[in-house]
Write an enzyme that holds these catalytic residues in place. Sequence first.
Site, short mmCIF file in Angstrom:
data_model
loop_
_atom_site.label_atom_id
_atom_site.label_comp_id
_atom_site.label_asym_id
_atom_site.label_seq_id
_atom_site.Cartn_x
_atom_site.Cartn_y
_atom_site.Cartn_z
N TYR A 186 0.86 -1.20 0.00
CA TYR A 186 0.00 0.00 0.00
C TYR A 186 0.88 1.23 0.00
O TYR A 186 1.81 1.34 0.80
CB TYR A 186 -0.91 0.02 1.24
CG TYR A 186 -2.36 -0.10 0.83
CD1 TYR A 186 -2.96 0.93 0.10
CD2 TYR A 186 -3.12 -1.21 1.14
CE1 TYR A 186 -4.28 0.82 -0.32
CE2 TYR A 186 -4.44 -1.33 0.73
CZ TYR A 186 -5.01 -0.30 -0.01
OH TYR A 186 -6.32 -0.41 -0.42
N GLU A 238 -0.52 4.76 -0.64
CA GLU A 238 -1.34 5.96 -0.90
C GLU A 238 -0.49 7.20 -0.75
O GLU A 238 0.28 7.33 0.21
CB GLU A 238 -2.52 6.01 0.09
CG GLU A 238 -3.65 5.06 -0.29
CD GLU A 238 -4.83 5.15 0.67
OE1 GLU A 238 -4.75 5.90 1.66
OE2 GLU A 238 -5.82 4.45 0.43
N ASP A 284 -5.84 13.38 -25.76
CA ASP A 284 -5.81 11.98 -25.31
C ASP A 284 -5.08 11.17 -26.38
O ASP A 284 -5.61 10.93 -27.46
CB ASP A 284 -7.25 11.51 -25.12
CG ASP A 284 -7.35 10.05 -24.68
OD1 ASP A 284 -6.35 9.31 -24.77
OD2 ASP A 284 -8.46 9.65 -24.26
N THR A 311 -3.16 5.84 -22.40
CA THR A 311 -3.03 4.51 -21.82
C THR A 311 -1.56 4.13 -21.94
O THR A 311 -0.80 4.75 -22.68
CB THR A 311 -3.86 3.47 -22.60
OG1 THR A 311 -3.42 3.49 -23.96
CG2 THR A 311 -5.34 3.79 -22.55
N LYS A 313 -1.23 0.33 -25.19
CA LYS A 313 -1.52 0.23 -26.63
C LYS A 313 -0.19 0.31 -27.39
O LYS A 313 0.66 -0.55 -27.17
CB LYS A 313 -2.56 1.28 -27.02
CG LYS A 313 -3.89 1.03 -26.26
CD LYS A 313 -4.99 2.02 -26.57
CE LYS A 313 -6.23 1.73 -25.73
NZ LYS A 313 -7.28 2.75 -25.91
N ARG A 315 -1.23 -2.74 -18.60
CA ARG A 315 -2.53 -2.08 -18.72
C ARG A 315 -2.62 -0.95 -17.69
O ARG A 315 -2.45 -1.19 -16.50
CB ARG A 315 -3.64 -3.11 -18.49
CG ARG A 315 -5.05 -2.65 -18.71
CD ARG A 315 -5.96 -3.84 -18.89
NE ARG A 315 -5.57 -4.57 -20.08
CZ ARG A 315 -5.93 -4.23 -21.33
NH1 ARG A 315 -6.76 -3.22 -21.54
NH2 ARG A 315 -5.50 -4.91 -22.37
C1 LIG Z 1 -8.34 3.09 -25.17
C2 LIG Z 1 -8.68 4.53 -24.99
C3 LIG Z 1 -8.96 5.07 -23.73
C4 LIG Z 1 -9.31 4.26 -22.52
O1 LIG Z 1 -8.49 3.41 -21.97
P1 LIG Z 1 -8.97 2.38 -20.84
O2 LIG Z 1 -7.65 2.04 -20.23
O3 LIG Z 1 -9.65 1.27 -21.55
O4 LIG Z 1 -9.85 3.10 -19.89
C5 LIG Z 1 -9.14 6.44 -23.61
N1 LIG Z 1 -9.05 7.23 -24.67
C6 LIG Z 1 -8.82 6.75 -25.92
C7 LIG Z 1 -8.75 7.70 -27.06
C8 LIG Z 1 -8.65 5.39 -26.11
O5 LIG Z 1 -8.46 4.91 -27.34
#
Ligand SMILES: *Cc1c(COP(=O)(O)O)cnc(C)c1O
Length: 421
Positions: free
Chosen positions: A55, A57, A201, A227, A230, A236
Site C-alpha cells: 500500500y 497511498e 488523449d 493509456t 496500446k 494495462r
Molecule cells: C483506449 C482509450 C482510452 C481508454 O483506456 P482504458 O484504459 O480502456 O480506460 C481512452 N481514450 C482513448 C482515445 C482510447 O483509445
Amino acid sequence: MMDQMDDLARIDPAIYAVIERERQRQLDKLEMIASENFVSNAVLQAQGSILTHKYAEGYPGRRFYGGCEYVDTAETLALSRVKELFGAAYANVQPHSGTQANMAVYFSVLKYGDTILGMDLAHGGHLSHGASVNFSGRLFKAVTYGVYRQTEEVNFDAVREAALKHRPKMIIAGASAYPRTLDFSRFADIAREVEAYLMVDIAHISGLIAVGLHPSPVPVADFITSTTHKTLRGPRGGLILAQAKYGKALDSQIFPGIQGGPLMHIIAAKAVSFQEALAPSFKRYQAQIVANARTLAQEFLQHGYRLVAGGTDTHLILVDVSAMGLTGRQAEEALDRAGITVNKNSIPFDQRPPTITSGIRVGTPALTTRGMKEKEMVIIADFMHQALTAPSDTDLLAKLQAQVKDFCSHYPLFAEEWSAA
Ligand SMILES: *Cc1c(COP(=O)(O)O)cnc(C)c1O
C-alpha cells in the site's frame, strides 16, 4: 512469473487452464485489434511481482503508509523516464486506466455541468470524451465535432463553429479509430480563441509520439492523457502529462480524488516499459508498425476495398466492408473463424447501428511486436481477403484458420529484435 506457474496449476487448475488456453489463442491467431499489444517478459515479470503487496497511498516522499522506500524508487523512475520520453514538465503514472486519467483531468479544472467539446464516438472518438452512456456525458454537457464527409479527416470548421457557439470549458482532441495525423496546433489555436483548456488523449498513438513519428501535443496542450498498454507497449494502465502549473491539482484528483492506493506492481512495470521505449529499438519498432499499416492499406486498396480517409499515417486502418456486401459484424465473425482477430467499427456517417456497423478496425502494433514485417502483411491481407469474399464458406474458413496457425507458429509473442538490451 508467467513461465513458472506450477503453483497456480496445482492450486487452481481452472484459472491455470484459462491462462494456458488464452496463451495458445494469442500464439495461434493474428491479433489485429488496434488497441492491443504484447509486452516483454521484463514488463510481465515486474507486473507479476511482490510489489502487488504494497500500500502506498500518496506520492513518493509523501506517503500515508510506512515501508515505501523501495516502491518510491519505482515510481520516481517511472516519472523521470516518462517525462524524458515525452519532454513533459509534469507526469502522473498512477491512473489505473486511460479513462481514470481522463476523469482526473476533468475533475481538476471542470465543475459539474460544464461544457466539453470532444470528437463524436461515431466518428472515431472515445466513450470518455463525452458519450451519453459514460460518466463524462452524464456529469458534463458534452458537444461534439466530427470529420468531413468528403475527406473523412477532422472537420476543423466544425470544431471552431462548435467552440464559438457552445463556449466549452475544455476541448478534447484524440481518438480511438482515426487513421490520420491529428493537427494538435489547430486544436490549440481554437482552444485559445475561446479560452478553453485543451486536453489531448494520445491513448492510441503515444508510442508513435514518443519516437517522433507523430507530432507531439506536449508543447501546445494543457493536459495530455494516455493509456500505457496500446502502442506504448507497457502494462494495462494510464498516465497524465501536463504543464507544471497543473501538477498539484492533478495529483490530488488522482489521489485522494478518484483512486485509493496506487498499483505499485503496475507502476514498476510502467517504468520498465518506459525504459524500453527510450531505447533505439523502440523507434525501429514504431516505424515498422507504421510501415506495416501502410502495406496493409495498399493491399486492401488493391483488393478493391474502400478505406476510411483513404489510407493511414498511423498504426491502424478502417476498412469499409459495405461495398463487399458485408456488415462490420459479419466481417469480424468471418475473420474470427479464419483465426484473425479484429473488431467491427462504425465508419463516419455509418448507416448501421454500432452493434452492426459497416467497417472493421485493423491495427498492426501486436503483429509488429511478433516480428512481422511488410512481406508478412501482404500474406495476411490475402488471408483476410479470402475470408471476406467467402464469409459463409465454413470449409474455407477452417482451412484458413489452420494456415494462419501454421503461419503464426514462426513468430514468438515478443520478438528478440525489440528487446531493449
Ligand atoms: C483506449 C482509450 C482510452 C481508454 O483506456 P482504458 O484504459 O480502456 O480506460 C481512452 N481514450 C482513448 C482515445 C482510447 O483509445
